[in-house]
Motif scaffolding. Sequence first.
Motif, PDB file in Angstrom:
ATOM      1  N   GLY A 114      47.897 -26.951  68.111  1.00 18.38           N
ATOM      2  CA  GLY A 114      48.665 -27.899  68.956  1.00 18.38           C
ATOM      3  C   GLY A 114      47.743 -28.534  70.144  1.00 18.38           C
ATOM      4  N   SER A 115      47.005 -27.675  70.770  1.00 22.77           N
ATOM      5  CA  SER A 115      46.210 -28.126  71.812  1.00 22.77           C
ATOM      6  C   SER A 115      45.293 -29.352  71.620  1.00 22.77           C
ATOM      7  N   LEU A 116      44.739 -29.333  70.389  1.00 27.68           N
ATOM      8  CA  LEU A 116      43.910 -30.209  69.519  1.00 27.68           C
ATOM      9  C   LEU A 116      44.537 -31.683  69.274  1.00 27.68           C
ATOM     10  N   GLY A 117      45.706 -31.445  68.894  1.00 28.39           N
ATOM     11  CA  GLY A 117      46.253 -32.776  68.373  1.00 28.39           C
ATOM     12  C   GLY A 117      46.967 -33.780  69.233  1.00 28.39           C
ATOM     13  N   ASP A 118      46.982 -35.086  68.496  1.00 27.78           N
ATOM     14  CA  ASP A 118      47.581 -36.071  69.290  1.00 27.78           C
ATOM     15  C   ASP A 118      48.730 -36.727  68.432  1.00 27.78           C
ATOM     16  N   GLN A 119      49.803 -36.770  69.021  1.00 29.68           N
ATOM     17  CA  GLN A 119      51.097 -37.284  68.324  1.00 29.68           C
ATOM     18  C   GLN A 119      50.992 -38.566  68.153  1.00 29.68           C
ATOM     19  N   VAL A 120      51.154 -39.112  66.751  1.00 32.08           N
ATOM     20  CA  VAL A 120      51.337 -40.462  66.312  1.00 32.08           C
ATOM     21  C   VAL A 120      52.414 -40.912  65.495  1.00 32.08           C
ATOM     22  N   SER A 121      52.699 -42.243  65.410  1.00 29.22           N
ATOM     23  CA  SER A 121      53.907 -42.459  64.541  1.00 29.22           C
ATOM     24  C   SER A 121      53.669 -44.079  64.045  1.00 29.22           C
ATOM     25  N   GLY A 122      54.285 -44.037  63.008  1.00 31.05           N
ATOM     26  CA  GLY A 122      54.261 -45.214  62.083  1.00 31.05           C
ATOM     27  C   GLY A 122      55.052 -45.482  61.155  1.00 31.05           C
ATOM     28  N   ASP A 123      54.930 -46.360  60.127  1.00 33.06           N
ATOM     29  CA  ASP A 123      55.878 -46.493  58.995  1.00 33.06           C
ATOM     30  C   ASP A 123      56.093 -45.188  58.341  1.00 33.06           C
ATOM     31  N   PHE A 124      54.991 -44.507  58.288  1.00 26.34           N
ATOM     32  CA  PHE A 124      55.146 -43.097  57.553  1.00 26.34           C
ATOM     33  C   PHE A 124      56.233 -42.156  58.023  1.00 26.34           C
ATOM     34  N   GLY A 125      56.420 -42.457  59.553  1.00 24.46           N
ATOM     35  CA  GLY A 125      57.177 -41.210  60.120  1.00 24.46           C
ATOM     36  C   GLY A 125      56.488 -40.839  61.560  1.00 24.46           C
ATOM     37  N   LYS A 126      56.418 -39.583  61.858  1.00 27.32           N
ATOM     38  CA  LYS A 126      55.605 -38.963  62.644  1.00 27.32           C
ATOM     39  C   LYS A 126      54.756 -37.775  62.530  1.00 27.32           C
ATOM     40  N   GLY A 127      53.680 -37.513  63.217  1.00 26.24           N
ATOM     41  CA  GLY A 127      52.841 -36.576  62.820  1.00 26.24           C
ATOM     42  C   GLY A 127      51.680 -36.378  63.888  1.00 26.24           C
TER      43      GLY A 127
END
Length: 394
Positions: free
Chosen positions: A345-358
């Motif tokens: 989790g500490s390495l991740g960046d939250q993103v979103s788009g037409d696909f949803g969230k990730g």
Amino acid sequence: MAPYESDHATGTGPDEDPRTGRRKAARYVVPVAVVGVAAATIGLVPALAASGDPDLPKITAQQLVEKIAKSDVQRMSGTVKISTDLGLPDLGSLQGGMGSGHGDSSADPRTKLTELASGTHTLRVAADGPDRQKVSLLERDAEYSLIHHDKDVWGYDSASNEVFHTTDPHTGEKREHRPSATPGDFAEEALKSADSTTSVTVDGTARIAGRDAYQLVIKPKQSGSTVRDVTIGVDARTGLPLKFTVTPRSGGAPVLDAGFTKVSFAAPPASTFDFRPPKGAKVTEEKPGKDEHEHTPAFGGQFAPGGLSGADTIGEGWTTIATFDTGAKGDKTSGQGGAMGGFLGSLGDQVSGDFGKGTVFSTRLVNALITDDGKVYAGAVTKDALVKAADADK
């Protein structure tokens, strides 16, 4: 197990000739040929070697690639230094806390050679024809060796006094699987999958491990790749790749720098490849054929076009993205997971788009998007490229 010749005994030998002959050496540990490289399909950019030190005859990129492909070094020994900087913590220390995942033996090569994926390491390598190779990973207070002698494959970890043994029915030219650890391994991965999305040029000369070498430079033509270029130092006399460097588009130190510091083309002593389990050693036997492909860590292949073969893919060339569905729903990076979940989790960046969230997990080379509905998109591409791929795949 007999020791190698000392580094002083296995000098650079610039005037030594490799053994001639049509048969290619085995590539289980020390591959010495890049095969199947067709200049017409690589998209070569005609270029001549620039002036430099040493002063070598001019050569085109196509001629240099052909020289690598025709290289037929059968006997050699040397020392290789590998430095990897993906922006990850030391995988060796993580591995000790999580277990190998490949059985109970610390001598299993699938466990030990993953340590090459981070930090700086020194290897001693040797080969004498298609059926005798050896690579040793030198550590501060111990040594790990992987020896192939005829049909026997031995792994020995001196720190734990554990031995791994299996037999391989494939010998000589039929042997296809080996750990990737030398400049020749990495060069093969880069060149065999280069295509019209790739620029290949010659950019000067250099002295590597005391030998004259040409510098072959491979660059993606596409935008969206995290790779700026790949440089291969090619021995001017034998065509053997002596150095391999991957530089990220973001700049800074190379993400991978593997090169010989010493090399000799004299035959190593026969005793180099002899091995008997030491007294009191724990020996793990594995039946031949079990998880055969897993004996080859896919280290270093992900940066090149085609390096993600075997998975469903989106795109082509250097911007190829592998994708698969985990079948799991919900947030993969928060809540459960303990220390490993917190680390990811500490390495991740939250993103979103037409696909949803990730969440996008990033290194200096390979990035991966894990969507909240369980899909994974990964490749040596930028975060934006992953999001676009996920949107298009919706």
